[in-house]
Design an enzyme around this catalytic site. Structure first.
Site, PDB file in Angstrom:
ATOM      1  N   PHE A  14     -12.830  10.114  -6.562  1.00  0.00           N
ATOM      2  CA  PHE A  14     -13.994   9.947  -6.770  1.00  0.00           C
ATOM      3  C   PHE A  14     -14.164  11.312  -7.463  1.00  0.00           C
ATOM      4  CE2 PHE A  14     -12.672   9.014  -1.367  1.00  0.00           C
ATOM      5  CZ  PHE A  14     -12.413   7.515  -2.143  1.00  0.00           C
ATOM      6  N   ASP A  57       0.856  -1.270  -0.439  1.00  0.00           N
ATOM      7  CA  ASP A  57      -0.149   0.386  -0.079  1.00  0.00           C
ATOM      8  C   ASP A  57       0.642   1.457   0.416  1.00  0.00           C
ATOM      9  OD1 ASP A  57      -1.626   2.419   0.734  1.00  0.00           O
ATOM     10  OD2 ASP A  57      -3.157   0.914   1.709  1.00  0.00           O
ATOM     11  N   TYR A 102      -5.813  17.659 -15.767  1.00  0.00           N
ATOM     12  CA  TYR A 102      -6.643  18.892 -14.832  1.00  0.00           C
ATOM     13  C   TYR A 102      -5.425  19.228 -13.978  1.00  0.00           C
ATOM     14  CZ  TYR A 102      -8.210  14.756 -12.186  1.00  0.00           C
ATOM     15  OH  TYR A 102      -8.056  13.187 -11.960  1.00  0.00           O
ATOM     16  N   ARG A 135       0.785   3.663   0.524  1.00  0.00           N
ATOM     17  CA  ARG A 135       0.462   5.271   1.752  1.00  0.00           C
ATOM     18  C   ARG A 135       1.750   4.604   2.961  1.00  0.00           C
ATOM     19  NH1 ARG A 135      -6.287   4.635   1.178  1.00  0.00           N
ATOM     20  NH2 ARG A 135      -5.452   2.789   1.591  1.00  0.00           N
TER      21      ARG A 135
HETATM   22  N1  COA Z   1     -17.196   8.909  -2.936  1.00  0.00           N
HETATM   23  C1  COA Z   1     -17.253  10.011  -1.977  1.00  0.00           C
HETATM   24  N2  COA Z   1     -16.235   9.595  -0.758  1.00  0.00           N
HETATM   25  C2  COA Z   1     -15.822   8.249  -1.066  1.00  0.00           C
HETATM   26  C3  COA Z   1     -16.216   7.466  -2.277  1.00  0.00           C
HETATM   27  C4  COA Z   1     -16.958   7.834  -3.111  1.00  0.00           C
HETATM   28  N3  COA Z   1     -16.860   7.282  -4.243  1.00  0.00           N
HETATM   29  N4  COA Z   1     -15.617   5.799  -1.621  1.00  0.00           N
HETATM   30  C5  COA Z   1     -15.493   5.995  -0.252  1.00  0.00           C
HETATM   31  N5  COA Z   1     -15.341   7.727   0.016  1.00  0.00           N
HETATM   32  C6  COA Z   1     -15.463   7.622   1.374  1.00  0.00           C
HETATM   33  C7  COA Z   1     -15.307   7.032   1.919  1.00  0.00           C
HETATM   34  O1  COA Z   1     -16.556   7.062   2.879  1.00  0.00           O
HETATM   35  C8  COA Z   1     -14.375   6.912   3.377  1.00  0.00           C
HETATM   36  O2  COA Z   1     -14.651   8.764   4.247  1.00  0.00           O
HETATM   37  P1  COA Z   1     -15.372   8.777   6.001  1.00  0.00           P
HETATM   38  O3  COA Z   1     -14.154   7.489   6.575  1.00  0.00           O
HETATM   39  O4  COA Z   1     -15.246   9.943   6.277  1.00  0.00           O
HETATM   40  O5  COA Z   1     -16.687   7.930   5.432  1.00  0.00           O
HETATM   41  C9  COA Z   1     -12.880   7.354   2.523  1.00  0.00           C
HETATM   42  O6  COA Z   1     -13.596   7.879   1.164  1.00  0.00           O
HETATM   43  C10 COA Z   1     -12.339   6.156   2.428  1.00  0.00           C
HETATM   44  O7  COA Z   1     -12.863   4.838   1.526  1.00  0.00           O
HETATM   45  P2  COA Z   1     -12.230   3.886   1.766  1.00  0.00           P
HETATM   46  O8  COA Z   1     -12.950   3.131   1.264  1.00  0.00           O
HETATM   47  O9  COA Z   1     -11.449   3.214   2.735  1.00  0.00           O
HETATM   48  O10 COA Z   1     -11.275   3.761   1.212  1.00  0.00           O
HETATM   49  P3  COA Z   1     -10.022   2.962   0.179  1.00  0.00           P
HETATM   50  O11 COA Z   1      -8.492   4.017   1.265  1.00  0.00           O
HETATM   51  O12 COA Z   1     -10.198   1.410   1.007  1.00  0.00           O
HETATM   52  O13 COA Z   1      -9.832   3.319  -0.973  1.00  0.00           O
HETATM   53  C11 COA Z   1      -9.595   3.779  -2.680  1.00  0.00           C
HETATM   54  C12 COA Z   1     -10.208   3.859  -1.313  1.00  0.00           C
HETATM   55  C13 COA Z   1      -9.746   5.483  -3.738  1.00  0.00           C
HETATM   56  C14 COA Z   1      -8.206   2.686  -2.717  1.00  0.00           C
HETATM   57  C15 COA Z   1     -10.710   2.893  -3.713  1.00  0.00           C
HETATM   58  O14 COA Z   1     -11.869   3.395  -3.794  1.00  0.00           O
HETATM   59  C16 COA Z   1     -10.273   1.915  -4.453  1.00  0.00           C
HETATM   60  O15 COA Z   1      -9.393   0.661  -4.991  1.00  0.00           O
HETATM   61  N6  COA Z   1     -10.549   2.768  -6.029  1.00  0.00           N
HETATM   62  C17 COA Z   1     -10.576   2.695  -6.916  1.00  0.00           C
HETATM   63  C18 COA Z   1      -8.519   2.206  -8.154  1.00  0.00           C
HETATM   64  C19 COA Z   1      -9.368   4.533  -8.918  1.00  0.00           C
HETATM   65  O16 COA Z   1     -10.359   4.845  -8.136  1.00  0.00           O
HETATM   66  N7  COA Z   1      -8.838   4.497  -9.665  1.00  0.00           N
HETATM   67  C20 COA Z   1      -9.352   5.684  -9.885  1.00  0.00           C
HETATM   68  C21 COA Z   1      -8.012   5.968 -10.666  1.00  0.00           C
HETATM   69  S1  COA Z   1      -7.554   7.226 -11.596  1.00  0.00           S
END
Ligand code: COA
Length: 293
Positions: free
Chosen positions: A105, A73, A156, A75
């Site tokens: 997001f 991860d 962007y 992070r």
């Molecule tokens: N919109 C807004 N907020 C969101 C969301 C969405 N679609 N999905 C999750 N959140 C919020 C959660 O509610 C949480 O906030 P909170 O604790 O205040 O409730 C926070 O974001 C973290 O969410 P969580 O699900 O714990 O995050 P994670 O660390 O497990 O996963 C990502 C986050 C981004 C890694 C996951 O969504 C993912 O795997 N995404 C796919 C990769 C991606 O986005 N690729 C695009 C590349 S451009």
């Protein structure tokens, strides 16, 4: 025109060891596949080891190359250092880091919790910083040269964009990191470049970003002067060139590959493309008539 052809000669990355973060799927997987085809050994990282293992197996079978799955991860700095050490233990050295792991997001900013905002900043900006520091410091300490880092940003990063504010904020930071270290760490034999891709559809990110109901409403091809989305091989060609020794004099550059998308949004009179031909005749006649008065 065959824009899906493979660009570089077969052994262009032979002897190179590459780390691709977020290499288990999407664009990271496509770039990894091409690097393997060009003779590199590639370590792919993400949080999901099972997914990585499947991808590594699939790509090794398809290319005959060596693909190492490593859970990490981005992070967390301790996990990044552990990933680096695992790759070094397997490959002996690392020449190239591709910071590709990202998260996004699409949402009105006021709907995002502070933690949601942090999540994107942590993956995109902190993750890129973590990997860059872990490998950069190692390369400096071991005097290992002819290395490079390729970062994936977005157009962007410099225009900003509504509804993806955490991503825009983080990518702007990644762009600054790229250009800053291109100068500061050049003396250690490192190059830093970035790619700003436009729309390149991927299963995971696009389905997540554009749920079925929104897909028809937002036809991305209409925003692109070339009227099409990108093909993964086009991005892979550019990435392979930038990380290869053919690009040895390219440093601190960000290359946009978006069919002209961001400029279409930027040019003041670009909306005029919607004016039909016959109306131009009328407009011209009107303007000329005014000029004679
Ligand atoms: N919109 C807004 N907020 C969101 C969301 C969405 N679609 N999905 C999750 N959140 C919020 C959660 O509610 C949480 O906030 P909170 O604790 O205040 O409730 C926070 O974001 C973290 O969410 P969580 O699900 O714990 O995050 P994670 O660390 O497990 O996963 C990502 C986050 C981004 C890694 C996951 O969504 C993912 O795997 N995404 C796919 C990769 C991606 O986005 N690729 C695009 C590349 S451009």
């Amino acid at each position: 025109m065959n824009y899906t052809a493979k660009m570089l000669r077969d052994d262009a990355l032979k002897g190179k060891n590459i780390v691709v973060t977020g290499g288990g799927s999407g664009l990271g997987k496509s770039m990894t596949k091409y690097f393997l085809e060009l003779g590199a050994q590639v370590a792919i990282t993400s949080r999901n080891l099972d997914k990585l293992k499947n991808t590594a197996k699939e790509l090794e079978e398809a290319t005959g190359g060596t693909c190492l799955p490593v859970q990490c991860d981005v992070r967390h700095y301790d996990q990044v250092e552990a990933m680096r050490d695992q790759v070094l233990a397997s490959f002996g050295s690392v020449d190239i880091l591709l910071n590709n792991a990202a998260g996004n997001f699409i949402a009105p900013t006021e709907r995002l919790s502070a933690n949601a905002f942090d999540t994107i900043i942590d993956i995109v900006l902190k993750g890129t910083k973590n990997c860059t520091l872990a490998f950069g410091k190692y390369w400096i300490d071991t005097k290992y040269t002819n290395t490079n880092v390729l970062n994936i940003v977005t157009t962007y990063a410099w225009t900003g964009s509504s509804y993806v504010v955490p991503s825009a904020t983080a990518k702007a930071g990644v762009l600054a990191l790229t250009r800053s270290l291109a100068v500061e760490w050049a003396k250690y034999g490192m190059r830093f470049n970035a790619i700003a891709p436009g729309p390149f559809p991927t299963k995971g990110a696009w389905d997540r970003l554009f749920p079925e109901e929104l897909k028809d409403k937002f036809d991305m091809t209409k925003q692109v002067p070339l009227r099409r989305v990108g093909d993964h091989q086009e991005l892979a060609n550019l990435a392979a060139y930038l990380v290869s020794d053919f690009a040895a004099y390219v440093n601190g550059e960000v290359v946009t590959i978006d069919g002209g998308e961001w400029l279409q949004g930027a040019g003041q009179f670009n909306l005029f493309q919607d004016i039909p031909e016959h109306m131009w005749d009328q407009l011209e006649a009107m303007i000329k008539a005014k000029g004679k008065k």
